[in-house]
Structure formats: structure tokens, C-alpha cells
Write an enzyme that holds these catalytic residues in place. Sequence first.
Site, PDB file in Angstrom:
ATOM      1  N   ARG A 176     -37.687  20.169 -46.155  1.00  0.00           N
ATOM      2  CA  ARG A 176     -37.970  21.439 -46.814  1.00  0.00           C
ATOM      3  C   ARG A 176     -38.289  21.175 -48.283  1.00  0.00           C
ATOM      4  O   ARG A 176     -37.729  20.265 -48.901  1.00  0.00           O
ATOM      5  CB  ARG A 176     -36.766  22.392 -46.716  1.00  0.00           C
ATOM      6  N   HIS A 199     -47.574  21.702 -44.404  1.00  0.00           N
ATOM      7  CA  HIS A 199     -46.458  21.969 -43.487  1.00  0.00           C
ATOM      8  C   HIS A 199     -46.905  21.857 -42.022  1.00  0.00           C
ATOM      9  O   HIS A 199     -46.788  22.800 -41.242  1.00  0.00           O
ATOM     10  CB  HIS A 199     -45.855  23.350 -43.761  1.00  0.00           C
TER      11      HIS A 199
HETATM   12  P1  NDP Z   1     -30.626  18.160 -36.828  1.00  0.00           P
HETATM   13  O1  NDP Z   1     -29.728  19.320 -37.063  1.00  0.00           O
HETATM   14  O2  NDP Z   1     -30.751  17.615 -35.453  1.00  0.00           O
HETATM   15  O3  NDP Z   1     -30.176  16.942 -37.768  1.00  0.00           O
HETATM   16  C1  NDP Z   1     -29.761  17.128 -39.086  1.00  0.00           C
HETATM   17  C2  NDP Z   1     -29.200  15.813 -39.617  1.00  0.00           C
HETATM   18  O4  NDP Z   1     -28.916  15.986 -41.015  1.00  0.00           O
HETATM   19  C3  NDP Z   1     -27.884  15.422 -38.950  1.00  0.00           C
HETATM   20  O5  NDP Z   1     -27.830  14.025 -38.752  1.00  0.00           O
HETATM   21  C4  NDP Z   1     -26.827  15.850 -39.986  1.00  0.00           C
HETATM   22  O6  NDP Z   1     -25.637  15.090 -39.978  1.00  0.00           O
HETATM   23  C5  NDP Z   1     -27.583  15.575 -41.268  1.00  0.00           C
HETATM   24  N1  NDP Z   1     -26.999  16.355 -42.377  1.00  0.00           N
HETATM   25  C6  NDP Z   1     -26.873  17.691 -42.498  1.00  0.00           C
HETATM   26  N2  NDP Z   1     -26.243  18.012 -43.645  1.00  0.00           N
HETATM   27  C7  NDP Z   1     -25.957  16.840 -44.250  1.00  0.00           C
HETATM   28  C8  NDP Z   1     -25.295  16.504 -45.456  1.00  0.00           C
HETATM   29  N3  NDP Z   1     -24.783  17.438 -46.283  1.00  0.00           N
HETATM   30  N4  NDP Z   1     -25.165  15.191 -45.770  1.00  0.00           N
HETATM   31  C9  NDP Z   1     -25.649  14.227 -44.947  1.00  0.00           C
HETATM   32  N5  NDP Z   1     -26.301  14.488 -43.777  1.00  0.00           N
HETATM   33  C10 NDP Z   1     -26.449  15.775 -43.443  1.00  0.00           C
HETATM   34  O7  NDP Z   1     -32.051  18.576 -37.404  1.00  0.00           O
HETATM   35  P2  NDP Z   1     -33.497  18.058 -36.930  1.00  0.00           P
HETATM   36  O8  NDP Z   1     -33.510  16.584 -36.968  1.00  0.00           O
HETATM   37  O9  NDP Z   1     -33.904  18.727 -35.684  1.00  0.00           O
HETATM   38  O10 NDP Z   1     -34.424  18.684 -38.091  1.00  0.00           O
HETATM   39  C11 NDP Z   1     -34.233  18.386 -39.452  1.00  0.00           C
HETATM   40  C12 NDP Z   1     -35.061  19.305 -40.336  1.00  0.00           C
HETATM   41  O11 NDP Z   1     -36.437  18.958 -40.272  1.00  0.00           O
HETATM   42  C13 NDP Z   1     -35.066  20.781 -39.970  1.00  0.00           C
HETATM   43  O12 NDP Z   1     -33.893  21.427 -40.428  1.00  0.00           O
HETATM   44  C14 NDP Z   1     -36.307  21.289 -40.653  1.00  0.00           C
HETATM   45  O13 NDP Z   1     -35.997  21.768 -41.936  1.00  0.00           O
HETATM   46  C15 NDP Z   1     -37.192  20.065 -40.761  1.00  0.00           C
HETATM   47  N6  NDP Z   1     -38.416  20.206 -39.949  1.00  0.00           N
HETATM   48  C16 NDP Z   1     -39.639  20.156 -40.584  1.00  0.00           C
HETATM   49  C17 NDP Z   1     -40.801  20.257 -39.871  1.00  0.00           C
HETATM   50  C18 NDP Z   1     -42.139  20.138 -40.518  1.00  0.00           C
HETATM   51  O14 NDP Z   1     -43.151  20.409 -39.892  1.00  0.00           O
HETATM   52  N7  NDP Z   1     -42.223  19.718 -41.754  1.00  0.00           N
HETATM   53  C19 NDP Z   1     -40.787  20.447 -38.407  1.00  0.00           C
HETATM   54  C20 NDP Z   1     -39.459  20.443 -37.844  1.00  0.00           C
HETATM   55  C21 NDP Z   1     -38.321  20.344 -38.612  1.00  0.00           C
HETATM   56  P3  NDP Z   1     -24.646  15.099 -38.706  1.00  0.00           P
HETATM   57  O15 NDP Z   1     -25.397  14.334 -37.632  1.00  0.00           O
HETATM   58  O16 NDP Z   1     -23.451  14.389 -39.165  1.00  0.00           O
HETATM   59  O17 NDP Z   1     -24.436  16.543 -38.335  1.00  0.00           O
HETATM   60  C1  OXD Z   2     -39.608  23.721 -38.216  1.00  0.00           C
HETATM   61  C2  OXD Z   2     -40.792  23.626 -39.081  1.00  0.00           C
HETATM   62  O1  OXD Z   2     -38.499  23.915 -38.716  1.00  0.00           O
HETATM   63  O2  OXD Z   2     -41.932  23.653 -38.564  1.00  0.00           O
HETATM   64  O3  OXD Z   2     -39.784  23.600 -36.976  1.00  0.00           O
HETATM   65  O4  OXD Z   2     -40.651  23.486 -40.294  1.00  0.00           O
END
Ligand code: NDP
Ligand code: OXD
Length: 309
Positions: free
Chosen positions: A224, A272
Amino acid sequence: MTLLLLGEFEDTQVWISAIKTHQPDLKIEVYPDVDNLADIDAVLVWMHPLGVIEKFPNLKVIISTGAGVDHILRDPNLPANIPIVRLVDESLTSQMSEYILLAILQFHRQFADYKIQQNQQLWRGLSPRNTENCTVGILGLGVLGSDIAQKLNILGFSVRGWSRTPKILDNINCFSGETQLNLFLSECSVLVCLLPLTPETEGILNQKTFAALPQGAYLINVARGKHLVEEDLLTALTSGQLSGACLDVFPIEPLPENHPFWRHPQIIVTPHIAAKTIPTCVAPQIITAMQNSQEGLILNNTIDLSKGY
Ligand code: NDP
Ligand code: OXD
């Protein structure tokens, strides 16, 4: 059952026909054209207008059209106790890994320098880089982070990841929590941000983080826009602490016309699109979420509000 499409959709008809292919008798409405507020069982949302979700008295589930849910949680008036479900989808995961791979390989194989040489009609090979000496660090080892980590490992990169809770992943050097952040950063030639946006992660790509990386590291932000402190990135590029950045997400989207990132020679900007939801791929899980919420069954991929993701 009635599903309401609420917020920003590129093409609502594409969503409606994808969902109806799997459940032809489902009633689907598109906000603001709602027959009766009390009929709405589920909302499918992306960047919805604030304060609307609370108006549906019989709502049973809120479904994000993407993987992230920060766009839902930004609403201060969300109804209590209504589950929020996000999408976890193979095509979304593969698209994301492809994008990150492309960004890493163009950096690792020095394509920006070769483009400059091409413009000068200069035929000269640069010193090759050994892949196993290139350490890629992934912030976030969830669905998306763990997929790219494994793919990079297969290609021979040295891969490390950072998460909130400790993890064990084959051949990935795993770090967790704030206390291990600097140790994690200290060897990353490439830093990839795949964290959810929460109060804990907002602004994490800042001067302090960049200073903890080896000089000349490359940044990829596909999570983000608000993870990044934009001025700190510009300063780090000018000083040479970072050698470049590939950015897919921004605090204001579309990126404003006069934003300095558009023309910065060391920054790649994409609109994006790192991973875009394909309605036909996710329609079955949307219907399952609706049916399970209707029948009081356990839902997949729900958000833990105490964690914020
Ligand atoms: P998940 O919820 O599967 O994974 C999130 C990861 O971040 C987990 O490993 C979690 O740790 C870690 N995390 C969360 N908070 C913290 C913190 N404070 N400190 C350290 N680690 C942290 O999410 P996804 O992998 O599915 O997606 C990630 C993000 O990608 C989405 O939230 C979205 O914003 C972005 N995205 C962007 C897209 C784009 O087109 N640009 C498309 C899709 C997604 P733990 O495993 O310990 O819980
Ligand atoms: C998502 C994105 O969160 O596209 O899937 O950013």
C-alpha cells in the site's frame, strides 16, 4: 439472497455475469440502486462510500474484492460483529509473484543501465552479478509473501522474510517482530513490501529502514502507498542509499499529475496492477462466503479485527 456491489468497480457487468454463472438465481444489486435496504445479505466492496455499510440491517458478511481490507477498515462506522472476508486466490498470487520477479530481475540484470547504454548506442557488458549473492528480503510472509519467497528460492536467490509471528519455511531465513527488523534488513539487496496496511505498518518504508539496508539496495512496494514515506525515498535515492524503486501503490491513486515520481529516472511507476482480481476466478469463493454466512457456517479468510488484517 441478495448481494450488493458497493464502491469502485471497473465494470459491474463483468462481476455480475461472473457470479451469476455460478449462481444464476442470485439477486445482485449495484449501489446506489437498492430496492430495499433490509434485503441485502452481503456486500462486495472496494473503496466504498463511508458510512453506507451500517445501513443494511440484515447484513451477514462483508466481502473484499481484493486481498487487502484496509479499504474496508478505513470506515469508522462499520457495523459490529459482521464478519469481513478477503479473497485468497491462485491467480492473484501468481500475478503478484510474476510482477515482483520481473521487478527483481530487471534490477538484478541491470536493465536500466543497459537502456541508458542503448540510448548511447554503446555495446558494453557490465560486471555480472551472482544470483546467490543477491539477498531478497520480503516484508510480510503471508499468502503472497510466502509464494514469491519460494519462487525466488527456486531461482537461486538468497531469500529472507519478516513477519509479525515467527515462521519456519524451507530455505527461507525467517525473522519476526520489531526486535529482528534491523537484522533482517541488514543484508537485503532488494526489499519487497507485502505487508497489510495497519497502524503498525504504516510508514514502515522510511529513512530508518532505508539506512538499515546495504547501500544501493532496491525497493519494491506492492502493498500500500501509505507504507512508504515518499520524501524519505527521494532522499535515499539522491544519497545513493537506495539505487532505485519499483512502486505499484500510492497514498493517492491515481498518482497526481505533478507528482515527482512520474518522471524520476530511478523510479518505476505502475498503476496498482501488480495483482488484479479476475472476477471469474473468485466468483465461487464469493458465493461460498455468502452461503456459509447465511447458514451460520465457518467462513474462510476472515479478518481478525484485533490484528487489522
Ligand atoms: P496476509 O495477511 O496473508 O499476510 C500478511 C503478512 O504480513 C503476514 O505474514 C503477517 O505476519 C505480516 N504482518 C502483518 N503485520 C505485521 C507487522 N506489524 N509486523 C510484521 N509482519 C506483519 O496478506 P497477503 O499476503 O494476502 O497480502 C498482503 C498485502 O498485499 C495486502 O494486504 C494488500 O495490501 C497487498 N496487495 C496488493 C496488491 C496490488 O495489486 N498491489 C494485490 C493484492 C494484495 P503473520 O504471518 O505473523 O500474521
Ligand atoms: C488487493 C489489491 O488488495 O488489488 O487485492 O490491492
